[in-house]
Motif scaffolding. Sequence first.
Motif, PDB file in Angstrom:
ATOM      1  N   ARG A  67     -99.383 -24.081  35.671  1.00 11.94           N
ATOM      2  CA  ARG A  67     -99.102 -24.542  37.038  1.00 11.94           C
ATOM      3  C   ARG A  67     -98.483 -23.392  37.820  1.00 11.94           C
ATOM      4  NH1 ARG A  67     -98.453 -29.255  34.118  1.00 11.94           N
ATOM      5  NH2 ARG A  67     -99.306 -31.089  35.157  1.00 11.94           N
ATOM      6  N   HIS A  68     -99.177 -22.915  38.830  1.00  8.59           N
ATOM      7  CA  HIS A  68     -98.646 -21.856  39.692  1.00  8.59           C
ATOM      8  C   HIS A  68     -99.041 -22.195  41.128  1.00  8.59           C
ATOM      9  CE1 HIS A  68     -97.769 -19.204  36.237  1.00  8.59           C
ATOM     10  NE2 HIS A  68     -98.909 -19.654  35.729  1.00  8.59           N
ATOM     11  N   ALA A  69     -98.248 -21.715  42.079  1.00  8.81           N
ATOM     12  CA  ALA A  69     -98.557 -22.019  43.486  1.00  8.81           C
ATOM     13  C   ALA A  69     -99.856 -21.346  43.910  1.00  8.81           C
ATOM     14  CB  ALA A  69     -97.406 -21.569  44.375  1.00  8.81           C
ATOM     15  N   LYS A  70    -100.104 -20.133  43.415  1.00 11.53           N
ATOM     16  CA  LYS A  70    -101.293 -19.392  43.818  1.00 11.53           C
ATOM     17  C   LYS A  70    -101.986 -18.784  42.610  1.00 11.53           C
ATOM     18  CE  LYS A  70     -99.561 -17.974  48.299  1.00 11.53           C
ATOM     19  NZ  LYS A  70     -99.341 -16.865  49.214  1.00 11.53           N
ATOM     20  N   GLY A  71    -103.288 -18.540  42.748  1.00  7.93           N
ATOM     21  CA  GLY A  71    -104.016 -17.874  41.673  1.00  7.93           C
ATOM     22  C   GLY A  71    -105.020 -16.883  42.253  1.00  7.93           C
ATOM     23  N   LEU A  72    -105.142 -15.731  41.611  1.00  9.90           N
ATOM     24  CA  LEU A  72    -106.154 -14.752  42.017  1.00  9.90           C
ATOM     25  C   LEU A  72    -106.986 -14.405  40.799  1.00  9.90           C
ATOM     26  CD1 LEU A  72    -107.374 -12.763  44.089  1.00  9.90           C
ATOM     27  CD2 LEU A  72    -105.665 -11.089  43.346  1.00  9.90           C
ATOM     28  N   SER A  73    -108.282 -14.710  40.900  1.00 11.11           N
ATOM     29  CA  SER A  73    -109.198 -14.414  39.792  1.00 11.11           C
ATOM     30  C   SER A  73    -109.956 -13.137  40.112  1.00 11.11           C
ATOM     31  CB  SER A  73    -110.163 -15.582  39.643  1.00 11.11           C
ATOM     32  OG  SER A  73    -111.302 -15.155  38.948  1.00 11.11           O
ATOM     33  N   THR A  74    -110.075 -12.259  39.123  1.00  8.40           N
ATOM     34  CA  THR A  74    -110.769 -10.997  39.366  1.00  8.40           C
ATOM     35  C   THR A  74    -111.820 -10.772  38.282  1.00  8.40           C
ATOM     36  OG1 THR A  74    -109.045  -9.886  38.109  1.00  8.40           O
ATOM     37  CG2 THR A  74    -108.808  -9.860  40.498  1.00  8.40           C
ATOM     38  N   CYS A  79    -114.318 -12.366  37.311  1.00  7.50           N
ATOM     39  CA  CYS A  79    -114.561 -13.545  36.487  1.00  7.50           C
ATOM     40  C   CYS A  79    -115.579 -14.401  37.222  1.00  7.50           C
ATOM     41  CB  CYS A  79    -113.237 -14.282  36.274  1.00  7.50           C
ATOM     42  SG  CYS A  79    -113.409 -15.943  35.629  1.00  7.50           S
ATOM     43  N   HIS A  80    -116.465 -15.026  36.467  1.00  5.43           N
ATOM     44  CA  HIS A  80    -117.602 -15.704  37.043  1.00  5.43           C
ATOM     45  C   HIS A  80    -117.272 -17.089  37.602  1.00  5.43           C
ATOM     46  CE1 HIS A  80    -121.934 -15.788  37.483  1.00  5.43           C
ATOM     47  NE2 HIS A  80    -121.906 -17.058  37.133  1.00  5.43           N
ATOM     48  N   GLY A  81    -116.119 -17.660  37.165  1.00  6.46           N
ATOM     49  CA  GLY A  81    -115.732 -18.983  37.665  1.00  6.46           C
ATOM     50  C   GLY A  81    -116.570 -20.109  37.084  1.00  6.46           C
ATOM     51  N   GLU A  82    -116.903 -20.009  35.803  1.00  5.63           N
ATOM     52  CA  GLU A  82    -117.674 -21.098  35.173  1.00  5.63           C
ATOM     53  C   GLU A  82    -116.766 -22.291  34.893  1.00  5.63           C
ATOM     54  OE1 GLU A  82    -120.233 -20.168  31.871  1.00  5.63           O
ATOM     55  OE2 GLU A  82    -120.785 -18.278  32.826  1.00  5.63           O
ATOM     56  N   GLU A  83    -117.379 -23.465  34.841  1.00  3.28           N
ATOM     57  CA  GLU A  83    -116.606 -24.701  34.713  1.00  3.28           C
ATOM     58  C   GLU A  83    -115.611 -24.695  33.536  1.00  3.28           C
ATOM     59  OE1 GLU A  83    -116.021 -26.954  36.723  1.00  3.28           O
ATOM     60  OE2 GLU A  83    -115.044 -28.427  35.427  1.00  3.28           O
ATOM     61  N   PRO A  84    -116.021 -24.258  32.314  1.00  4.64           N
ATOM     62  CA  PRO A  84    -115.039 -24.300  31.207  1.00  4.64           C
ATOM     63  C   PRO A  84    -113.815 -23.420  31.484  1.00  4.64           C
ATOM     64  CG  PRO A  84    -117.257 -23.951  30.370  1.00  4.64           C
ATOM     65  CD  PRO A  84    -117.334 -23.788  31.860  1.00  4.64           C
ATOM     66  N   HIS A  85    -113.959 -22.439  32.367  1.00  2.88           N
ATOM     67  CA  HIS A  85    -112.799 -21.632  32.744  1.00  2.88           C
ATOM     68  C   HIS A  85    -112.012 -22.324  33.865  1.00  2.88           C
ATOM     69  CE1 HIS A  85    -110.259 -18.201  33.587  1.00  2.88           C
ATOM     70  NE2 HIS A  85    -110.576 -18.333  34.862  1.00  2.88           N
ATOM     71  N   VAL A  86    -112.743 -22.768  34.891  1.00  5.83           N
ATOM     72  CA  VAL A  86    -112.086 -23.287  36.097  1.00  5.83           C
ATOM     73  C   VAL A  86    -111.330 -24.589  35.832  1.00  5.83           C
ATOM     74  CG1 VAL A  86    -112.500 -24.085  38.465  1.00  5.83           C
ATOM     75  CG2 VAL A  86    -113.730 -22.110  37.586  1.00  5.83           C
ATOM     76  N   VAL A  87    -111.717 -25.325  34.800  1.00  8.97           N
ATOM     77  CA  VAL A  87    -110.999 -26.573  34.509  1.00  8.97           C
ATOM     78  C   VAL A  87    -109.519 -26.266  34.193  1.00  8.97           C
ATOM     79  CG1 VAL A  87    -111.498 -26.705  32.020  1.00  8.97           C
ATOM     80  CG2 VAL A  87    -111.196 -28.797  33.322  1.00  8.97           C
ATOM     81  N   GLY A  88    -109.254 -25.039  33.741  1.00 12.58           N
ATOM     82  CA  GLY A  88    -107.868 -24.624  33.483  1.00 12.58           C
ATOM     83  C   GLY A  88    -107.096 -24.316  34.755  1.00 12.58           C
ATOM     84  N   TRP A  89    -107.783 -24.296  35.908  1.00 12.60           N
ATOM     85  CA  TRP A  89    -107.138 -24.030  37.199  1.00 12.60           C
ATOM     86  C   TRP A  89    -106.752 -25.320  37.902  1.00 12.60           C
ATOM     87  CZ3 TRP A  89    -107.181 -19.288  40.394  1.00 12.60           C
ATOM     88  CH2 TRP A  89    -107.494 -18.140  39.657  1.00 12.60           C
ATOM     89  N   ARG A  90    -106.875 -26.413  37.227  1.00 12.64           N
ATOM     90  CA  ARG A  90    -106.660 -27.737  37.817  1.00 12.64           C
ATOM     91  C   ARG A  90    -105.386 -27.799  38.670  1.00 12.64           C
ATOM     92  NH1 ARG A  90    -109.211 -33.071  36.620  1.00 12.64           N
ATOM     93  NH2 ARG A  90    -108.568 -33.775  38.647  1.00 12.64           N
TER      94      ARG A  90
END
Length: 347
Positions: A284-291, A293-304
Amino acid sequence: METILVLAHTAPSNDTAAANRATLTKSSLEAVTIGMSLATQLSAKLTIAVLGANAAVEAASLGESGARLLAVSGDAFTDARYTTDAAAAEALCRAAQASIVLVPSSSRFARIAAGVAHRLGGFVDAHITALSGAEGIEATRWFYRQRVEAVVSRDARPWFLLLDSGTQRPFAAAPTSAAAEQIAVEVPATRTTVTGLRAPSQGAQTIRPDAKMLFVAGAGWTKKQADGQVHSGEAAELILGFLSSTSASLGSSKSLTDQGGDGQPVLPFLSHMNQIGQTGATPRHAKGLSTCCHGEEPHVVGWRFIGDRRAISLDPNCGWTRGKADVVYIADAFAVMSKVNALLAAK
Ligand SMILES: Cc1cc2nc3c(=O)[nH]c(=O)nc-3n(C[C@H](O)[C@H](O)[C@H](O)COP(=O)(O)OP(=O)(O)OC[C@H]3O[C@@H](n4cnc5c(N)ncnc54)[C@H](O)[C@@H]3O)c2cc1C
């Protein structure tokens, strides 16, 4: 009528981060916030108990909460150890005659909560993210890698609720004239002697759950770039430079952390502990910066639970651009991060 107890603790007196030593942990202060709100909703009596070094002084800093304040301190209770912590928590629960016990889910308290609940004939639930209720108490938690949200209620008392951190605004502790009641605890026989605390130095520790920002590195950092070469050394410098100026927490895609096992170029400061996603963490963080990275669903689910999501990718068709990020920069992350680091250094 319910009697609510918030169990809080101070950081060990030998915490490597000097500012933390013997002060209330952030997760404890979040538990105070949720305890106050629940007590108001239920018109219930609130007690806050502090365990650890400097406990009485730290409990007094919660005077503004209006709660009854209890403290257990002394050499035996300065550092985390199952026997002494469980004995102290049991004594505090009995002194408060608590029917609801709110416990920050720190490593110190997560390991004693079930044992203490058992000693008191109670019940425990973990990973609670919210509490509400006027008639009865409704506890919210997530299941199935944070895909399903459930609301739990129970008749069993005392009911121990381990609260996930990063879900509440921490209570603003400040010195007051309030006095905490010292609860005497008979020190149980111990087999474990705490000789010290060993933790990676602040510079080497890249996983920072309390950071405002998450910085994610994807496999692109170690892929061949436009010149046909791999630039993993430069990637490491850029990533570590950004982390040291911002104190952001470092996350990774699975592809990047898996590379070590595949014999490909690796970033030595990354391990599977950094992995975000379905088979990784959901911080849990206020902001996130992905670099890179392709942003596939199995990864992005961790950005909930990341508030503001941004990504830098060369691929205009990546998952981030398909509605998963708030802002996507279609750009070379090497160039962007090098400019960002220069701006941060100039500040
Ligand atoms: C059961 C299962 C569970 C999984 N669990 C997880 C999980 O928990 N976490 C997870 O992350 N993945 C997980 N995965 C894998 C996931 O599906 C993806 O394979 C992975 O997230 C891809 O990682 P990546 O985007 O870093 O790498 P890639 O897909 O290789 O993407 C690299 C990206 O970097 C970009 N790039 C390259 N150079 C640059 C540059 N200079 N500037 C900007 N961008 C650049 C490329 O355009 C590309 O989009 C799981 C998969 C399965 C099947």
